[in-house]
Design a protein around this motif. Structure first.
Motif, PDB file in Angstrom:
ATOM      1  N   CYS A   1       0.869  -1.190   0.000  1.00 52.16           N
ATOM      2  CA  CYS A   1       0.000   0.000   0.000  1.00 52.16           C
ATOM      3  C   CYS A   1       0.902   1.234   0.000  1.00 52.16           C
ATOM      4  O   CYS A   1       0.749   2.150   0.806  1.00 52.16           O
ATOM      5  CB  CYS A   1      -0.936   0.009   1.192  1.00 52.16           C
ATOM      6  SG  CYS A   1      -1.925  -1.492   1.383  1.00 52.16           S
ATOM      7  N   SER A   2       1.846   1.260  -0.924  1.00 51.55           N
ATOM      8  CA  SER A   2       3.016   2.133  -0.821  1.00 51.55           C
ATOM      9  C   SER A   2       2.754   3.599  -1.132  1.00 51.55           C
ATOM     10  O   SER A   2       3.537   4.453  -0.724  1.00 51.55           O
ATOM     11  CB  SER A   2       4.134   1.613  -1.729  1.00 51.55           C
ATOM     12  OG  SER A   2       3.688   1.545  -3.077  1.00 51.55           O
TER      13      SER A   2
ATOM     14  N   ASP B   1       1.650  -1.129  -4.870  1.00 50.15           N
ATOM     15  CA  ASP B   1       0.369  -0.454  -4.654  1.00 50.15           C
ATOM     16  C   ASP B   1      -0.623  -0.939  -5.699  1.00 50.15           C
ATOM     17  O   ASP B   1      -0.242  -1.302  -6.819  1.00 50.15           O
ATOM     18  CB  ASP B   1       0.527   1.062  -4.749  1.00 50.15           C
ATOM     19  CG  ASP B   1      -0.636   1.806  -4.115  1.00 50.15           C
ATOM     20  OD1 ASP B   1      -0.487   2.263  -2.970  1.00 50.15           O
ATOM     21  OD2 ASP B   1      -1.706   1.914  -4.748  1.00 50.15           O
TER      22      ASP B   1
ATOM     23  N   SER C   1      -0.232   5.476  -8.199  1.00 53.15           N
ATOM     24  CA  SER C   1       0.734   5.429  -7.096  1.00 53.15           C
ATOM     25  C   SER C   1       2.033   4.781  -7.535  1.00 53.15           C
ATOM     26  O   SER C   1       3.128   5.226  -7.142  1.00 53.15           O
ATOM     27  CB  SER C   1       0.136   4.669  -5.902  1.00 53.15           C
ATOM     28  OG  SER C   1      -0.826   5.440  -5.233  1.00 53.15           O
TER      29      SER C   1
ATOM     30  N   ASP D   1      -2.445  -6.108  -6.546  1.00 55.26           N
ATOM     31  CA  ASP D   1      -3.243  -6.239  -5.332  1.00 55.26           C
ATOM     32  C   ASP D   1      -2.414  -6.908  -4.239  1.00 55.26           C
ATOM     33  O   ASP D   1      -2.167  -8.122  -4.272  1.00 55.26           O
ATOM     34  CB  ASP D   1      -4.499  -7.054  -5.644  1.00 55.26           C
ATOM     35  CG  ASP D   1      -5.492  -7.066  -4.492  1.00 55.26           C
ATOM     36  OD1 ASP D   1      -5.269  -6.342  -3.513  1.00 55.26           O
ATOM     37  OD2 ASP D   1      -6.476  -7.815  -4.574  1.00 55.26           O
ATOM     38  N   LEU D   2      -1.960  -6.103  -3.299  1.00 56.92           N
ATOM     39  CA  LEU D   2      -1.186  -6.565  -2.144  1.00 56.92           C
ATOM     40  C   LEU D   2       0.004  -7.417  -2.580  1.00 56.92           C
ATOM     41  O   LEU D   2       0.870  -6.928  -3.297  1.00 56.92           O
ATOM     42  CB  LEU D   2      -2.104  -7.286  -1.155  1.00 56.92           C
ATOM     43  CG  LEU D   2      -3.253  -6.412  -0.605  1.00 56.92           C
ATOM     44  CD1 LEU D   2      -4.123  -7.214   0.355  1.00 56.92           C
ATOM     45  CD2 LEU D   2      -2.722  -5.155   0.073  1.00 56.92           C
TER      46      LEU D   2
ATOM     47  N   VAL E   1       3.573  -1.697   6.250  1.00 53.67           N
ATOM     48  CA  VAL E   1       2.308  -1.353   5.602  1.00 53.67           C
ATOM     49  C   VAL E   1       1.565  -0.301   6.420  1.00 53.67           C
ATOM     50  O   VAL E   1       1.490  -0.386   7.641  1.00 53.67           O
ATOM     51  CB  VAL E   1       1.431  -2.613   5.384  1.00 53.67           C
ATOM     52  CG1 VAL E   1       1.169  -3.335   6.691  1.00 53.67           C
ATOM     53  CG2 VAL E   1       0.110  -2.268   4.716  1.00 53.67           C
TER      54      VAL E   1
ATOM     55  N   PRO F   1      -1.971   0.731   5.759  1.00 53.90           N
ATOM     56  CA  PRO F   1      -3.072   0.407   4.851  1.00 53.90           C
ATOM     57  C   PRO F   1      -4.229   1.397   4.946  1.00 53.90           C
ATOM     58  O   PRO F   1      -4.315   2.188   5.898  1.00 53.90           O
ATOM     59  CB  PRO F   1      -3.513  -0.965   5.355  1.00 53.90           C
ATOM     60  CG  PRO F   1      -3.268  -0.888   6.838  1.00 53.90           C
ATOM     61  CD  PRO F   1      -2.002  -0.084   6.989  1.00 53.90           C
ATOM     62  N   PRO F   2      -5.155   1.334   3.987  1.00 51.58           N
ATOM     63  CA  PRO F   2      -6.412   2.081   4.141  1.00 51.58           C
ATOM     64  C   PRO F   2      -7.164   1.529   5.351  1.00 51.58           C
ATOM     65  O   PRO F   2      -7.302   0.315   5.495  1.00 51.58           O
ATOM     66  CB  PRO F   2      -7.173   1.781   2.842  1.00 51.58           C
ATOM     67  CG  PRO F   2      -6.154   1.242   1.898  1.00 51.58           C
ATOM     68  CD  PRO F   2      -5.109   0.572   2.730  1.00 51.58           C
TER      69      PRO F   2
ATOM     70  N   TYR G   1      -6.652   5.149  -1.342  1.00 54.08           N
ATOM     71  CA  TYR G   1      -5.603   5.199  -0.321  1.00 54.08           C
ATOM     72  C   TYR G   1      -6.167   5.213   1.092  1.00 54.08           C
ATOM     73  O   TYR G   1      -5.469   4.883   2.050  1.00 54.08           O
ATOM     74  CB  TYR G   1      -4.719   6.433  -0.518  1.00 54.08           C
ATOM     75  CG  TYR G   1      -5.349   7.727  -0.047  1.00 54.08           C
ATOM     76  CD1 TYR G   1      -5.250   8.138   1.275  1.00 54.08           C
ATOM     77  CD2 TYR G   1      -6.067   8.532  -0.929  1.00 54.08           C
ATOM     78  CE1 TYR G   1      -5.845   9.320   1.714  1.00 54.08           C
ATOM     79  CE2 TYR G   1      -6.660   9.711  -0.507  1.00 54.08           C
ATOM     80  CZ  TYR G   1      -6.539  10.099   0.804  1.00 54.08           C
ATOM     81  OH  TYR G   1      -7.142  11.268   1.231  1.00 54.08           O
TER      82      TYR G   1
ATOM     83  N   VAL H   1      -8.791  -4.483   4.293  1.00 54.28           N
ATOM     84  CA  VAL H   1      -7.447  -4.622   3.724  1.00 54.28           C
ATOM     85  C   VAL H   1      -6.487  -5.213   4.751  1.00 54.28           C
ATOM     86  O   VAL H   1      -5.649  -6.067   4.426  1.00 54.28           O
ATOM     87  CB  VAL H   1      -6.937  -3.266   3.205  1.00 54.28           C
ATOM     88  CG1 VAL H   1      -5.526  -3.405   2.623  1.00 54.28           C
ATOM     89  CG2 VAL H   1      -7.889  -2.713   2.133  1.00 54.28           C
TER      90      VAL H   1
ATOM     91  N   CYS I   1      -2.059   1.436  11.851  1.00 54.82           N
ATOM     92  CA  CYS I   1      -3.419   1.491  11.332  1.00 54.82           C
ATOM     93  C   CYS I   1      -4.408   1.697  12.468  1.00 54.82           C
ATOM     94  O   CYS I   1      -4.029   1.805  13.635  1.00 54.82           O
ATOM     95  CB  CYS I   1      -3.758   0.199  10.586  1.00 54.82           C
ATOM     96  SG  CYS I   1      -3.869  -1.246  11.672  1.00 54.82           S
TER      97      CYS I   1
END
Length: 516
Positions: free
Chosen positions: A168-169, A189, A194, A216-217, A231, A233-234, A245, A255, A277
């Motif tokens: 999720c860079s 990402d 991104s 995806d991941l 990470v 993440p969102p 994002y 996520v 997070c």
């Protein structure tokens, strides 16, 4: 389509030279704006005080690339050296404003941070060349100078490693910082935008040991294992995804759990996973236990540490947002019902660390509340110490160790009157750094703690206390060592080899669940 252009190495080098010559650095920007860190930056549209006039090249670059303001073309040509102007235009960073051709504006935000230059999308507070529709695109690349980004980066160790993965860079900031100590870093990402920004940022900084991948991941790095995974993440709850994002599904955790589930596939023995997070405790299931369950059948191969920055009931948080006009009360009520349905007890903004074992031993699951000055090294100390205790009772080592009372320890005694004198009723030792803890002790046990100055071993302390009649002769060395071990676990006592790292002045509290 990204607003920048992937230019030549000479273009990127000329841009860096232009920035450095203007003192467009973290130190230069902070001095000019009177702030301590670039993470405190506020644009003119956000109400920053000070003159908007442009007096020199540093003012110009701040106006263009941090404020996202349009600047008179004559002034731009006057203050930028020709080589710098040519590089910035060749890279697509600077152009005539479509609504006012007599001015130049930036196509992106571009700022110094972490000894790097990072580009991200413009925002409504810094519009630059962007039209309204561009400012709210779902794949927007969010800026990397938010306080939450600072917290995320501060939790990442800077010790050498072979392979580093930034999931999720976004701008690629974590991978770019890691390029200094990792043999190779990957920035992954889900959005093409991104990924292109991360690639641009790598080239802008002359970094060649970072690979940027879209997917995806973990899909783009299938079959690869890593020493370190980071990470951010969102995690904002959203019934509809407005910003990729930011929005993490209905409860904000969709996520996160997909990431945790595949840690066993991608984390090497001895490797560590770092995540900052928001997530929740559920009824009968605190977050640290939910993380362990999320690791699946191989969870016993991993240690789990959760350090909370702050805790709030989710309904309270969203009603506060509604009261502040950030969401409607109807939305707050909808989120209240959602969290009630999943039995969420409180939402935590936290740092999560997962470590894979190198040998067979009991798994560690630990949770602490973060102190005001706690840093990444403190979390790693907690994990290292907890793992060492799990692998062995450490009694022989502790008996020969020379314990030292933490300078942050504070003794609290309460007394009650009895038979004409004050009698000690309760005795606690409190510690605020690195993790707030309160330990109940007998008054006699607490009063000997200042003797722990590193000059005597644990065994010698026990012998002296028993010789002085301060401790029962029935207390065995093993029991006394276990007592010291518990004090180390609580941060009250320190040992050589497990000393807490020195504190810097850069630690700050996290600021918001709603930020990215």
């Amino acid at each position: 389509m990204i607003p920048m252009q992937i230019g030549t190495p000479a273009d990127f080098a000329a841009a860096r030279t232009c920035f450095a010559a203007a003192d467009y650095t973290v130190e230069g920007v902070c001095r000019r704006l009177g702030i301590q860190t670039v993470y405190e930056f506020r644009s003119l549209r956000q109400g920053r005080e000070g003159s908007p006039e442009v007096a020199d090249p540093l003012d110009l670059l701040i106006r263009l690339f941090l404020d996202g303001a349009a600047v008179d073309a004559v002034l731009v040509h006057e203050l930028l050296p020709p080589s710098g102007f040519e590089a910035l235009t060749a890279l697509g960073l600077l152009d005539r404003h479509p609504d006012d051709p007599g001015k130049y504006a930036a196509s992106v935000l571009l700022y110094p941070t972490e000894s790097l230059y990072i580009a991200s999308d413009l925002g409504s507070d810094a519009p630059g060349l962007a039209r309204e529709a561009q400012l709210n695109r779902p794949d927007r690349v969010y800026r990397a100078i938010t306080p939450n980004t600072q917290v995320f980066l501060c939790r990442l160790p800077t010790t050498p490693c072979e392979r580093f993965l930034d999931l999720c860079s976004g701008t690629g900031i974590a991978a770019l910082v890691a390029s200094r100590y990792a043999a190779h870093a990957w920035a992954v990402d889900i959005t093409e935008r991104s990924t292109r920004f991360a690639e641009f940022n790598a080239r802008l900084n002359g970094i060649d040991n970072v690979t940027t991948l879209q997917g995806d991941l973990y899909e783009p790095v299938a079959g690869i294992t890593f020493d370190r995974i980071a990470v951010h993440p969102p995690y904002v709850p959203a019934t509809e995804q407005r910003y990729i994002y930011r929005d993490g599904g209905e409860d904000g955790e969709e996520v996160l759990w997909r990431i945790v589930a595949r840690i066993p596939e991608h984390l090497r023995p001895g490797g560590r996973f770092f995540c900052t997070c928001a997530a929740s405790d559920r009824s009968g299931a605190p977050l640290e236990q939910r993380i362990r369950a999320g690791l699946g059948k191989r969870h016993s191969e991993f240690d789990v540490v959760v350090v909370t920055h702050y805790e709030v009931h989710p309904s309270e948080f969203y009603y506060r947002m509604a009261a502040g006009g950030r969401i409607s009360f109807a939305e707050a009520e909808e989120r209240h019902r959602l969290f009630q349905s999943v039995q969420a007890e409180q939402t935590l903004y936290c740092s999560i660390v997962v470590q894979r074992h190198t040998t067979s031993r009991p798994a560690v699951t630990v949770r602490r509340k973060r102190g005001k000055m706690a840093e990444c090294g403190d979390i790693e100390w907690l994990l290292d110490w907890s793992a060492a205790v799990a692998a062995s009772d450490l009694v022989p080592e502790l008996l020969d160790a020379r314990p030292v009372l933490s300078p942050d320890a504070r003794l609290h005694l309460t007394h009650q009157p009895q038979a004409g004198e004050w009698i000690a009723e309760t005795c606690t030792v409190a510690i605020e750094h690195p993790f707030p803890r309160t330990v109940e002790l007998s008054p006699s046990a607490a009063l000997f703690l200042p003797r722990l100055d590193g000059t005597r071993t644990t065994r010698e302390h026990l012998q002296q206390l028993q010789a002085e009649g301060e401790m029962s002769p029935e207390i065995t060395p093993e029991a006394f060592a276990a007592f010291i071990r518990n004090l180390v676990t609580d941060g009250v006592v320190q040992l050589a080899g497990f000393r807490l790292p020195a504190r810097s002045n850069g630690s700050q509290e996290a600021v918001g669940l709603e930020s990215g």
